[in-house]
Design an enzyme around this catalytic site. Structure first.
Site, PDB file in Angstrom:
ATOM      1  N   GLY A 197       0.757  -1.243   0.000  1.00  0.00           N
ATOM      2  CA  GLY A 197       0.000   0.000   0.000  1.00  0.00           C
ATOM      3  C   GLY A 197       0.781   1.282   0.000  1.00  0.00           C
ATOM      4  O   GLY A 197       0.193   2.358  -0.172  1.00  0.00           O
ATOM      5  N   GLU A 234       4.035  -6.655   1.646  1.00  0.00           N
ATOM      6  CA  GLU A 234       3.459  -7.072   0.362  1.00  0.00           C
ATOM      7  C   GLU A 234       3.360  -5.891  -0.603  1.00  0.00           C
ATOM      8  O   GLU A 234       2.270  -5.516  -1.028  1.00  0.00           O
ATOM      9  CB  GLU A 234       2.041  -7.622   0.587  1.00  0.00           C
ATOM     10  CG  GLU A 234       1.935  -8.765   1.568  1.00  0.00           C
ATOM     11  CD  GLU A 234       0.488  -9.101   1.940  1.00  0.00           C
ATOM     12  OE1 GLU A 234      -0.431  -8.308   1.649  1.00  0.00           O
ATOM     13  OE2 GLU A 234       0.275 -10.168   2.530  1.00  0.00           O
ATOM     14  N   ARG A 287       2.649  -1.872  -6.055  1.00  0.00           N
ATOM     15  CA  ARG A 287       2.840  -0.618  -6.788  1.00  0.00           C
ATOM     16  C   ARG A 287       4.239  -0.032  -6.586  1.00  0.00           C
ATOM     17  O   ARG A 287       4.871   0.439  -7.529  1.00  0.00           O
ATOM     18  CB  ARG A 287       1.798   0.383  -6.276  1.00  0.00           C
ATOM     19  CG  ARG A 287       1.664   1.650  -7.087  1.00  0.00           C
ATOM     20  CD  ARG A 287       0.709   2.615  -6.377  1.00  0.00           C
ATOM     21  NE  ARG A 287      -0.553   2.007  -6.015  1.00  0.00           N
ATOM     22  CZ  ARG A 287      -1.648   2.013  -6.788  1.00  0.00           C
ATOM     23  NH1 ARG A 287      -1.617   2.621  -7.952  1.00  0.00           N
ATOM     24  NH2 ARG A 287      -2.763   1.441  -6.386  1.00  0.00           N
ATOM     25  N   ARG A 316      -6.395   2.792 -15.609  1.00  0.00           N
ATOM     26  CA  ARG A 316      -6.315   3.605 -14.387  1.00  0.00           C
ATOM     27  C   ARG A 316      -6.896   5.012 -14.540  1.00  0.00           C
ATOM     28  O   ARG A 316      -7.614   5.467 -13.655  1.00  0.00           O
ATOM     29  CB  ARG A 316      -4.882   3.653 -13.853  1.00  0.00           C
ATOM     30  CG  ARG A 316      -4.355   2.266 -13.445  1.00  0.00           C
ATOM     31  CD  ARG A 316      -3.031   2.329 -12.709  1.00  0.00           C
ATOM     32  NE  ARG A 316      -3.196   2.930 -11.408  1.00  0.00           N
ATOM     33  CZ  ARG A 316      -2.879   4.165 -11.104  1.00  0.00           C
ATOM     34  NH1 ARG A 316      -2.306   4.955 -11.992  1.00  0.00           N
ATOM     35  NH2 ARG A 316      -3.108   4.621  -9.901  1.00  0.00           N
ATOM     36  N   TYR A 358      -9.810   5.262 -11.953  1.00  0.00           N
ATOM     37  CA  TYR A 358      -9.447   5.924 -10.686  1.00  0.00           C
ATOM     38  C   TYR A 358      -9.136   7.405 -10.876  1.00  0.00           C
ATOM     39  O   TYR A 358      -8.560   8.022  -9.967  1.00  0.00           O
ATOM     40  CB  TYR A 358      -8.184   5.282 -10.090  1.00  0.00           C
ATOM     41  CG  TYR A 358      -8.184   3.783  -9.949  1.00  0.00           C
ATOM     42  CD1 TYR A 358      -9.059   3.135  -9.071  1.00  0.00           C
ATOM     43  CD2 TYR A 358      -7.284   3.001 -10.668  1.00  0.00           C
ATOM     44  CE1 TYR A 358      -9.023   1.759  -8.931  1.00  0.00           C
ATOM     45  CE2 TYR A 358      -7.243   1.622 -10.527  1.00  0.00           C
ATOM     46  CZ  TYR A 358      -8.114   1.012  -9.662  1.00  0.00           C
ATOM     47  OH  TYR A 358      -8.074  -0.345  -9.520  1.00  0.00           O
ATOM     48  N   CYS A 391     -14.779   3.458 -28.146  1.00  0.00           N
ATOM     49  CA  CYS A 391     -16.022   4.218 -28.263  1.00  0.00           C
ATOM     50  C   CYS A 391     -16.627   4.537 -26.905  1.00  0.00           C
ATOM     51  O   CYS A 391     -17.710   4.048 -26.560  1.00  0.00           O
ATOM     52  CB  CYS A 391     -17.020   3.414 -29.086  1.00  0.00           C
ATOM     53  SG  CYS A 391     -16.284   2.836 -30.601  1.00  0.00           S
ATOM     54  N   TYR A 442      -0.647  -2.283 -12.085  1.00  0.00           N
ATOM     55  CA  TYR A 442      -2.077  -2.168 -12.397  1.00  0.00           C
ATOM     56  C   TYR A 442      -2.274  -1.629 -13.821  1.00  0.00           C
ATOM     57  O   TYR A 442      -3.195  -0.864 -14.088  1.00  0.00           O
ATOM     58  CB  TYR A 442      -2.792  -1.324 -11.319  1.00  0.00           C
ATOM     59  CG  TYR A 442      -2.518  -1.855  -9.933  1.00  0.00           C
ATOM     60  CD1 TYR A 442      -3.068  -3.067  -9.529  1.00  0.00           C
ATOM     61  CD2 TYR A 442      -1.650  -1.203  -9.058  1.00  0.00           C
ATOM     62  CE1 TYR A 442      -2.780  -3.600  -8.283  1.00  0.00           C
ATOM     63  CE2 TYR A 442      -1.351  -1.733  -7.804  1.00  0.00           C
ATOM     64  CZ  TYR A 442      -1.919  -2.933  -7.425  1.00  0.00           C
ATOM     65  OH  TYR A 442      -1.628  -3.468  -6.190  1.00  0.00           O
TER      66      TYR A 442
HETATM   67  C1  LIG Z   1      -3.332  -5.030  -3.463  1.00  0.00           C
HETATM   68  C2  LIG Z   1      -2.738  -5.644  -2.286  1.00  0.00           C
HETATM   69  C3  LIG Z   1      -1.376  -5.447  -2.006  1.00  0.00           C
HETATM   70  C4  LIG Z   1      -0.474  -4.560  -2.832  1.00  0.00           C
HETATM   71  O1  LIG Z   1      -0.860  -3.219  -2.753  1.00  0.00           O
HETATM   72  P1  LIG Z   1       0.099  -2.095  -3.363  1.00  0.00           P
HETATM   73  O2  LIG Z   1      -0.642  -0.836  -3.106  1.00  0.00           O
HETATM   74  O3  LIG Z   1       0.257  -2.379  -4.804  1.00  0.00           O
HETATM   75  O4  LIG Z   1       1.377  -2.148  -2.614  1.00  0.00           O
HETATM   76  C5  LIG Z   1      -0.833  -6.094  -0.906  1.00  0.00           C
HETATM   77  N1  LIG Z   1      -1.600  -6.899  -0.118  1.00  0.00           N
HETATM   78  C6  LIG Z   1      -2.910  -7.093  -0.363  1.00  0.00           C
HETATM   79  C7  LIG Z   1      -3.691  -7.980   0.533  1.00  0.00           C
HETATM   80  C8  LIG Z   1      -3.526  -6.472  -1.448  1.00  0.00           C
HETATM   81  O5  LIG Z   1      -4.827  -6.660  -1.665  1.00  0.00           O
END
Ligand SMILES: *Cc1c(COP(=O)(O)O)cnc(C)c1O
Length: 422
Positions: A239, A275, A278, A314, A318, A346, A375
């Site tokens: 995140g 995890e 991005r 995107r 978003y 279109c 993404y």
């Molecule tokens: C999407 C997601 C991520 C990765 O998020 P990023 O913003 O790309 O770092 C990590 N863990 C879980 C559970 C996710 O759903």
């Protein structure tokens, strides 16, 4: 920092001119830089130095198996959210033990595939899922290693479609209910508790939401251990936001994020799992496209590209900002005028940028849509029966097509006209 720079007036990916890739592969195509992927992986890895940790790349951000293989060779584990992603990670040579299986709706078949592969951790998001996973594991004579994903009810202050840590979001179990869920987990024969998991959203541009969430998790870990659970792993999710070049967002540095992890959950004697998706992939990729037409509009000109919303959704989905640059470096003093940069699909939503200051660009010239590594290709579709966009991997002075463009025949062959239609 990335490795897409002008050299002698031509935009390069590392040592390869993007124009050379366009000539060989055609446009549109995605181009990824290994040096940039590696840099971002190492920055995150080093931010967590001194704590036992594993960086599990979020496969959903960029799932090409060549990219996964490259990251795995640097030592990355993988965070997967479906059997398809699990198969990709395995195809890339990632050992099951370094794979985390996440997602709010895992099916029994997916659980069985993951148990078969020996995944190191299931992130479980509800009690019904816990019961199901236990049944599947017992039927296979196995025990599933589990972290329960808790929802800490913090406002990640990001786009509503990518916020996941508020009470109203569908993800995780409310942190207040976590002790009962862990008690249930401990009583199930097919479950072995290994840790706690949290993930509050994507493209976060401040550290406070992380700080709040991880502090709540730290308190929970104490309570769970007192209740006798073995919490050997704390998964803090992904995140962390990235700078979309020239947008106004200034996300925190991985080093400062690492400091938040360290002071909240770093001292609990658990292995830390992160995890990021991005952070590693976004600025390691561009979508390379050609101008098909320059069309005069009432207010300003339209640049109509051969890339469209089906290739990179995107901006439409978003309202995301992507920097868009000419592959041939604009001459000093070139007239910079606002243009709408759009695709051929279109739908009025098929626009990459509105009133974007751009140098003069004629039909046939190349542009690079930046920060498109995460993404991007993974969310592409064949809408308007446009072939899935190819992917190219650059390392130093070489480039390889790592997903080719399908032919129209291949696309149409998948479909069948039933006999009764003659
Ligand atoms: C999407 C997601 C991520 C990765 O998020 P990023 O913003 O790309 O770092 C990590 N863990 C879980 C559970 C996710 O759903």
């Amino acid at each position: 920092m990335d490795h897409f720079d002008y050299r002698d007036g031509a935009l390069h990916a590392e040592d390869v001119p993007l124009a050379e890739i366009a000539a060989a592969v055609g446009t549109p195509c995605y181009v990824y830089s290994c040096a940039t992927l590696e840099r971002h992986f190492r920055v995150m890895d080093e931010a967590l130095a001194g704590m036992p940790h594993v960086v599990c790349f979020a496969v959903k951000a960029l799932s090409n198996v060549a990219v996964l293989r490259f990251l795995a060779r640097l030592g990355a584990g993988m965070d997967v959210v479906s059997e398809g992603e699990l198969r990709r990670a395995l195809a890339a040579g990632v050992p099951g033990a370094k794979i985390v299986f996440a997602g709010v709706g895992k099916t029994g078949a997916e659980m069985a595939a993951a148990l078969q592969a020996g995944v190191g951790q299931f992130n479980v998001e509800s009690e019904p899922e816990l019961e199901r996973l236990s049944e599947v594991a017992v039927s296979m004579g196995a025990q599933a290693p589990v972290a329960v994903r808790v929802n800490p009810d913090v406002d990640a202050k990001t786009h509503a479609k990518i916020s996941t840590g508020k009470a109203e979001d569908k993800f995780g179990v409310p942190i207040s209910r976590a002790p009962e869920v862990y008690a249930r987990a401990a009583a199930l024969p097919g479950i072995r508790v290994v840790g706690v998991d949290v993930h509050i959203g994507s493209q976060l541009t401040a550290l406070e939401p992380f700080e709040q969430a991880f502090s709540r998790v730290a308190a929970l870990v104490g309570a769970l251990r007192e209740a006798g659970h073995d919490i050997a792993r704390i998964d803090v999710g992904g995140g962390l936001g990235v700078p979309y070049v020239r947008s106004n967002e200034a996300p925190p540095l991985p080093f400062d994020y690492g400091a938040v992890v360290r002071r909240t959950v770093g001292g609990l004697g658990a292995e830390i799992v992160v995890e990021p998706g991005r952070l590693i992939a976004a600025n390691a990729g561009v979508l390379l496209a050609s101008v098909i037409y320059r069309k005069r509009g009432e207010a300003r000109d339209f640049l109509i590209l051969d890339a469209a919303m089906n290739d990179l959704i995107r901006p439409a989905m978003y309202d995301a900002h992507h920097d868009i640059v000419a592959v041939r470096e604009p001459e000093a003093g070139a007239a910079i005028l606002p243009a709408d940069i759009v695709g051929p699909v279109c739908e009025s939503g098929d626009a990459f940028a509105k009133a974007r200051p751009m140098p003069p660009l004629a039909a046939g010239e190349l542009v690079a849509i930046r920060s498109a590594g995460a993404y991007g290709a993974v969310m592409s579709s064949e809408y308007n029966t446009r072939p899935l966009v190819p992917e190219v991997l650059v390392s130093k002075d070489r480039f390889d097509v790592v997903r080719r463009r399908p032919t129209y025949a291949e696309m149409i062959e998948r479909e069948r006209i039933p006999d009764w239609l003659g």
